[in-house]
Design an enzyme around this catalytic site. Structure first.
Site, PDB file in Angstrom:
ATOM      1  N   CYS A   2      -7.336  12.325   6.663  1.00  8.18           N
ATOM      2  CA  CYS A   2      -8.371  13.350   6.556  1.00  8.18           C
ATOM      3  C   CYS A   2      -9.736  12.657   6.447  1.00  8.18           C
ATOM      4  O   CYS A   2      -9.867  11.609   5.827  1.00  8.18           O
ATOM      5  CB  CYS A   2      -8.228  14.286   5.357  1.00  8.18           C
ATOM      6  SG  CYS A   2      -6.665  15.156   5.328  1.00  8.18           S
ATOM      7  N   ARG A  27      -9.392  10.070  11.685  1.00 11.56           N
ATOM      8  CA  ARG A  27      -8.601  10.106  10.451  1.00 11.56           C
ATOM      9  C   ARG A  27      -7.649  11.300  10.389  1.00 11.56           C
ATOM     10  O   ARG A  27      -6.815  11.387   9.496  1.00 11.56           O
ATOM     11  CB  ARG A  27      -9.536  10.165   9.231  1.00 11.56           C
ATOM     12  CG  ARG A  27     -10.532   9.037   9.172  1.00 11.56           C
ATOM     13  CD  ARG A  27     -11.445   9.211   7.979  1.00 11.56           C
ATOM     14  NE  ARG A  27     -10.702   9.112   6.753  1.00 11.56           N
ATOM     15  CZ  ARG A  27     -10.417   7.991   6.110  1.00 11.56           C
ATOM     16  NH1 ARG A  27     -10.836   6.847   6.617  1.00 11.56           N
ATOM     17  NH2 ARG A  27      -9.732   8.000   5.009  1.00 11.56           N
ATOM     18  N   TRP A  74      -5.535  15.903   8.442  1.00 13.27           N
ATOM     19  CA  TRP A  74      -4.220  15.443   8.870  1.00 13.27           C
ATOM     20  C   TRP A  74      -3.256  16.052   7.867  1.00 13.27           C
ATOM     21  O   TRP A  74      -3.218  15.651   6.704  1.00 13.27           O
ATOM     22  CB  TRP A  74      -4.146  13.922   8.857  1.00 13.27           C
ATOM     23  CG  TRP A  74      -2.882  13.384   9.410  1.00 13.27           C
ATOM     24  CD1 TRP A  74      -2.615  13.159  10.734  1.00 13.27           C
ATOM     25  CD2 TRP A  74      -1.708  12.975   8.690  1.00 13.27           C
ATOM     26  NE1 TRP A  74      -1.342  12.671  10.870  1.00 13.27           N
ATOM     27  CE2 TRP A  74      -0.755  12.544   9.636  1.00 13.27           C
ATOM     28  CE3 TRP A  74      -1.359  12.956   7.347  1.00 13.27           C
ATOM     29  CZ2 TRP A  74       0.501  12.089   9.282  1.00 13.27           C
ATOM     30  CZ3 TRP A  74      -0.098  12.499   6.988  1.00 13.27           C
ATOM     31  CH2 TRP A  74       0.815  12.073   7.954  1.00 13.27           C
ATOM     32  N   ASN A 100      -9.263  14.576   0.496  1.00 11.58           N
ATOM     33  CA  ASN A 100      -8.449  13.642   1.275  1.00 11.58           C
ATOM     34  C   ASN A 100      -7.503  12.971   0.287  1.00 11.58           C
ATOM     35  O   ASN A 100      -7.962  12.363  -0.674  1.00 11.58           O
ATOM     36  CB  ASN A 100      -9.371  12.602   1.951  1.00 11.58           C
ATOM     37  CG  ASN A 100      -8.616  11.427   2.526  1.00 11.58           C
ATOM     38  OD1 ASN A 100      -7.461  11.572   2.912  1.00 11.58           O
ATOM     39  ND2 ASN A 100      -9.259  10.273   2.582  1.00 11.58           N
ATOM     40  N   GLY A 101      -6.191  13.107   0.529  1.00  7.86           N
ATOM     41  CA  GLY A 101      -5.222  12.509  -0.396  1.00  7.86           C
ATOM     42  C   GLY A 101      -4.105  13.491  -0.698  1.00  7.86           C
ATOM     43  O   GLY A 101      -3.934  14.479   0.021  1.00  7.86           O
ATOM     44  N   GLU A 485       4.975  -4.871  19.527  1.00 12.45           N
ATOM     45  CA  GLU A 485       3.651  -4.244  19.546  1.00 12.45           C
ATOM     46  C   GLU A 485       3.428  -3.490  20.869  1.00 12.45           C
ATOM     47  O   GLU A 485       2.858  -2.393  20.881  1.00 12.45           O
ATOM     48  CB  GLU A 485       2.580  -5.330  19.314  1.00 12.45           C
ATOM     49  CG  GLU A 485       1.143  -4.891  19.402  1.00 12.45           C
ATOM     50  CD  GLU A 485       0.733  -3.791  18.427  1.00 12.45           C
ATOM     51  OE1 GLU A 485       1.522  -3.436  17.544  1.00 12.45           O
ATOM     52  OE2 GLU A 485      -0.365  -3.257  18.600  1.00 12.45           O
ATOM     53  N   LYS A 489       2.656   0.476  21.129  1.00  8.41           N
ATOM     54  CA  LYS A 489       1.485   1.028  21.817  1.00  8.41           C
ATOM     55  C   LYS A 489       1.916   2.113  22.793  1.00  8.41           C
ATOM     56  O   LYS A 489       1.324   3.174  22.856  1.00  8.41           O
ATOM     57  CB  LYS A 489       0.734  -0.053  22.621  1.00  8.41           C
ATOM     58  CG  LYS A 489      -0.067  -1.055  21.872  1.00  8.41           C
ATOM     59  CD  LYS A 489      -1.309  -0.531  21.196  1.00  8.41           C
ATOM     60  CE  LYS A 489      -1.002   0.038  19.856  1.00  8.41           C
ATOM     61  NZ  LYS A 489      -1.054  -0.796  18.714  1.00  8.41           N
ATOM     62  N   GLU A 492       3.285   5.395  20.957  1.00  4.41           N
ATOM     63  CA  GLU A 492       2.355   6.214  20.171  1.00  4.41           C
ATOM     64  C   GLU A 492       1.324   6.941  21.028  1.00  4.41           C
ATOM     65  O   GLU A 492       0.877   8.022  20.647  1.00  4.41           O
ATOM     66  CB  GLU A 492       1.673   5.406  19.062  1.00  4.41           C
ATOM     67  CG  GLU A 492       0.715   4.344  19.525  1.00  4.41           C
ATOM     68  CD  GLU A 492       0.121   3.550  18.374  1.00  4.41           C
ATOM     69  OE1 GLU A 492      -0.112   4.123  17.301  1.00  4.41           O
ATOM     70  OE2 GLU A 492      -0.118   2.353  18.554  1.00  4.41           O
ATOM     71  N   HIS A 508      23.456  -7.788  22.572  1.00  5.23           N
ATOM     72  CA  HIS A 508      24.247  -7.305  21.435  1.00  5.23           C
ATOM     73  C   HIS A 508      24.190  -5.780  21.307  1.00  5.23           C
ATOM     74  O   HIS A 508      24.428  -5.237  20.238  1.00  5.23           O
ATOM     75  CB  HIS A 508      23.764  -7.969  20.138  1.00  5.23           C
ATOM     76  CG  HIS A 508      23.925  -9.456  20.172  1.00  5.23           C
ATOM     77  ND1 HIS A 508      25.149 -10.068  20.123  1.00  5.23           N
ATOM     78  CD2 HIS A 508      23.005 -10.446  20.299  1.00  5.23           C
ATOM     79  CE1 HIS A 508      24.977 -11.388  20.207  1.00  5.23           C
ATOM     80  NE2 HIS A 508      23.690 -11.633  20.306  1.00  5.23           N
ATOM     81  N   LYS A 607      -5.657   7.531  11.979  1.00  2.00           N
ATOM     82  CA  LYS A 607      -5.963   6.097  11.974  1.00  2.00           C
ATOM     83  C   LYS A 607      -5.696   5.453  10.625  1.00  2.00           C
ATOM     84  O   LYS A 607      -5.259   4.321  10.556  1.00  2.00           O
ATOM     85  CB  LYS A 607      -7.433   5.929  12.350  1.00  2.00           C
ATOM     86  CG  LYS A 607      -7.892   4.512  12.446  1.00  2.00           C
ATOM     87  CD  LYS A 607      -7.817   4.024  13.855  1.00  2.00           C
ATOM     88  CE  LYS A 607      -8.089   2.551  13.989  1.00  2.00           C
ATOM     89  NZ  LYS A 607      -7.072   1.928  14.832  1.00  2.00           N
TER      90      LYS A 607
HETATM   91  C1  F6R Z   1      -0.675   1.423  15.571  1.00  2.00           C
HETATM   92  C2  F6R Z   1      -1.461   1.534  14.364  1.00  2.00           C
HETATM   93  C3  F6R Z   1      -0.750   1.657  13.066  1.00  2.00           C
HETATM   94  C4  F6R Z   1      -1.471   0.828  11.994  1.00  2.00           C
HETATM   95  C5  F6R Z   1      -0.829   1.052  10.627  1.00  2.00           C
HETATM   96  C6  F6R Z   1      -1.473   0.204   9.570  1.00  2.00           C
HETATM   97  O1  F6R Z   1      -1.473   1.305  16.693  1.00  2.00           O
HETATM   98  O2  F6R Z   1      -2.641   1.535  14.411  1.00  2.00           O
HETATM   99  O3  F6R Z   1       0.580   1.285  13.180  1.00  2.00           O
HETATM  100  O4  F6R Z   1      -1.396  -0.515  12.360  1.00  2.00           O
HETATM  101  O5  F6R Z   1      -0.961   2.410  10.271  1.00  2.00           O
HETATM  102  O6  F6R Z   1      -2.822   0.455   9.437  1.00  2.00           O
HETATM  103  P1  F6R Z   1      -3.812  -0.560   8.767  1.00  2.00           P
HETATM  104  O7  F6R Z   1      -3.846  -1.769   9.618  1.00  2.00           O
HETATM  105  O8  F6R Z   1      -5.126   0.154   8.725  1.00  2.00           O
HETATM  106  O9  F6R Z   1      -3.261  -0.857   7.416  1.00  2.00           O
END
Ligand code: F6R
Length: 612
Positions: A2, A27, A74, A100-101, A485, A489, A492, A508, A607
């Site tokens: 949020c 956010r 969110w 937020n929280g 990774e 990507k 998501e 396996h 994010k």
């Molecule tokens: C994926 C992504 C998330 C963050 C994860 C940790 O693209 O962005 O998987 O890496 O939520 O976030 P931080 O790095 O802000 O602790």
């Protein structure tokens, strides 16, 4: 998650809040709302969907007010709809809150309020808090500030809140515990926001609110107190961020901009730390902790998502160069499994935002057990940066696309520099190798530039696989986390199911999935596991899988064997992830765009994950 923003001063608040909410939309973007106070009273406008939808709705009647607050959500408690959107009124509609929280004990408080006859217009924990505040105010007759304090004493959970009251058009009250809140201080005006991005075009002077602090702006004055009423002197800092860093700058999406920014962000993450020519390397933020690092019996790395993947890359590099055992843990698991922390263990948290709830809690746990805790964060002044004993910022600049790209390569760069510095101190690498690594890492930004030149080719490959239903990503050694990774990507932002595996692990189990409909992305650079990876590719091809291989320039063998080849420049083996991760970012990006996805704000994500 949020985003929250609030303003009191001499400007029109509504346009400022809408602009701020758009910047904070990374956010959360389930719903948005604003509260404004003018001669007509305290009015709340809110709507399911993105900030633009709220803006559209209010186009015809832009509300006028010089005090207001806004929220982009969110969802945690209650589905994303109009009624659960913030701000929330109290029962008498004289108070409003943005939050937020998570208020963990909201159910108990709600039950008590219901017994007293309170009715609720939403399913949120946040509405419970503002009703609770109204109730305390009625019962005690205390000032709003005192009432908020009394309420927060009863609250279990995390919050960044801002509260407005119809009774005072000069007053905003804010508080935080566990969720970030920045106060911008302008000329006779004040701003509150989840991060500095809504503030920086008006003022660069900010105060980061600490946990358990309450900030009150009234009649043009800011006062800061702890929850226990001790007065705090606001520590005013300058934010370095420039406006262009948070705008798209001609790119279609922030994610694409951030992918293309990597030559600069990687260089920025080394700036002032590395002088390759003179073989000098120093991470200023770790000064005073290098002896401890070099002396560590074990390093535990904690993080989530992409940051956890950066940790896996670091595990290989630290063990290879510095010969210190490294464990990489999901922060969310670490925090709940009574981990064994010994003297001389170092816990390193990796986090772009510096606010991830699980990572923060993991660090707090490690700290309580006496560990030295270090941070590798991107956001300056973030909670993780502040609770750690020391750390190194990644300096990648603001990352706004929800999918992490430049933050990942900056994290890997900083962790690599740390590993090289520790290895030098421990004398586990030769002087020659030390110099060679510094010279080579210095060339990475230019090499990333070359990788980005393959973007058109990657776009063509993306076009062919736009409608694939599944993907497998394979890699070995340092390219195993790169495969993880790459898969993250893709899933998501495109919503295609994708799995990353160590290439040798395929036989396996996952090999059963391989047929002509299964695209397999293999990171097959010319390194110590190259021959083994070629064998794994043979196994895929023998089962008619379609292979996209990321290979080292000049490589011949795989051109014959695989369906599509993406070349990256040659570099030292430990630096390969800095190059091999980039084509996978581009592939995910183009596939997602071709599928019509909102790449910057993919569904269900946010994010900054400030809830468990
Ligand atoms: C994926 C992504 C998330 C963050 C994860 C940790 O693209 O962005 O998987 O890496 O939520 O976030 P931080 O790095 O802000 O602790």
């Amino acid at each position: 998650m949020c985003g929250i923003v609030a303003y009191v001063g001499h400007r029109q608040a509504y346009p400022l809040l809408i602009k701020g909410l758009k910047r904070l939309e990374y956010r959360g973007y389930d719903s948005a709302g604003v509260a404004l106070l003018n001669a007509d009273g305290l009015k709340v406008f809110k709507k399911k969907g993105k900030v633009a939808e709220l803006e559209n709705e209010l186009k015809a009647r832009e509300p006028l007010a010089t005090i207001g607050m806004g929220h982009t959500r969110w969802a945690t408690h209650g589905e994303p709809n109009d009624k659960n959107a913030h701000p929330h009124y109290s029962s008498n509609s004289k108070l409003a809150i943005i939050h937020n929280g998570i208020i963990e004990n909201f159910a108990t408080i709600k039950k008590n309020l219901q017994k007293k006859g309170y009715e609720f217009r939403s399913d949120t924990d946040s509405e419970v808090l503002i009703q609770f505040i109204e109730d305390i105010q009625k019962e005690t007759g205390a000032t709003l500030e005192e009432t908020v304090r009394l309420a927060l004493h009863e609250v279990v959970g995390a919050y960044a809140i801002v509260i407005m009251t119809e009774d005072d058009p000069t007053q905003l009250i804010a508080a935080r515990k566990g969720s970030p809140l920045v106060i911008g201080i302008g000329e006779e005006e004040f701003f509150f926001a989840s991060d500095a991005t809504p503030i920086i075009e008006y003022t660069k002077e900010v105060v980061y609110l600490d946990d358990l602090q309450i900030a009150v702006v009234r009649n043009g004055e800011l006062t800061l107190q702890n929850l226990d009423k001790t007065t705090q002197i606001p520590y005013i800092q300058k934010v370095e961020m420039e406006l262009e860093a948070i705008e798209k700058g001609g790119y279609e999406h922030f994610m694409l901009k951030e992918i293309f920014e990597q030559p600069r962000s990687i260089a920025d993450s080394m700036r002032g730390r590395l002088n390759a020519e003179d073989a000098l390397l120093e991470l200023g933020g770790l000064r005073g902790y290098m002896d401890k690092l070099a002396d560590a019996k074990r390093i535990v790395i904690v993080g989530c998502g992409t940051s956890w993947h950066a940790g896996l890359v670091a595990e290989y590099i630290f063990e290879e160069l510095a010969r210190i055992p490294v464990e990489v843990e999901y922060a969310s698991e670490f925090r709940y499994r009574n981990p064994i922390i010994k003297e001389k263990d170092i816990v390193i948290a990796i986090s772009q935002s510096g606010e991830t709830a699980d990572t923060l809690a993991a660090l707090e746990l490690a700290k309580s057990k006496g560990a030295t805790i270090l941070g590798v964060c991107n956001v300056v002044g973030s909670s993780i940066a502040r609770i750690t004993h020391a750390g190194a910022y990644t300096h990648a600049g603001p990352e706004i696309g929800v999918a992490s790209t430049k933050a990942f390569t900056a994290q890997v760069t900083v962790l690599t520099l740390m590993a090289i510095a520790v290895a030098k101190k421990r004398k586990t690498i030769s002087e020659d190798l030390y110099r060679q690594l510094l010279i080579e890492i210095d060339t990475i930004p230019a090499k990333v530039e070359r990788v980005l030149k393959a973007s058109e080719k990657i776009k063509e490959i993306a076009y062919i696989f736009t409608y694939a239903r599944n993907f497998i990503y394979l890699g070995r050694g340092l390219n195993f986390p790169v495969a993880l990774e790459g898969a993250l990507k893709l899933k998501e932002i495109s919503y295609i199911h994708a799995e990353g595996y160590p290439a040798a692990e395929m036989k396996h189990g996952p090999i059963a999935l391989i047929d002509e409909d299964m695209p397999v992305v293999v990171v097959a650079t010319k390194d110590s596991s190259y021959d083994k990876v070629v064998s794994n590719i043979q196994e895929v091809k023998a089962r008619k899988g379609r292979v996209i291989a990321v290979v080292t320039e000049g490589e011949k063998q795989l051109h014959e064997l695989v369906d599509f080849v993406i070349e990256i420049p040659k570099t030292h083996e430990i630096l390969v992830p800095l190059l091999s991760s980039i084509p996978l970012q581009l592939l995910a990006y183009y596939i997602a765009v071709m599928r019509g996805r909102n790449v910057d704000q993919p569904r269900n994500l946010a994010k900054s994950v400030t809830v468990e």
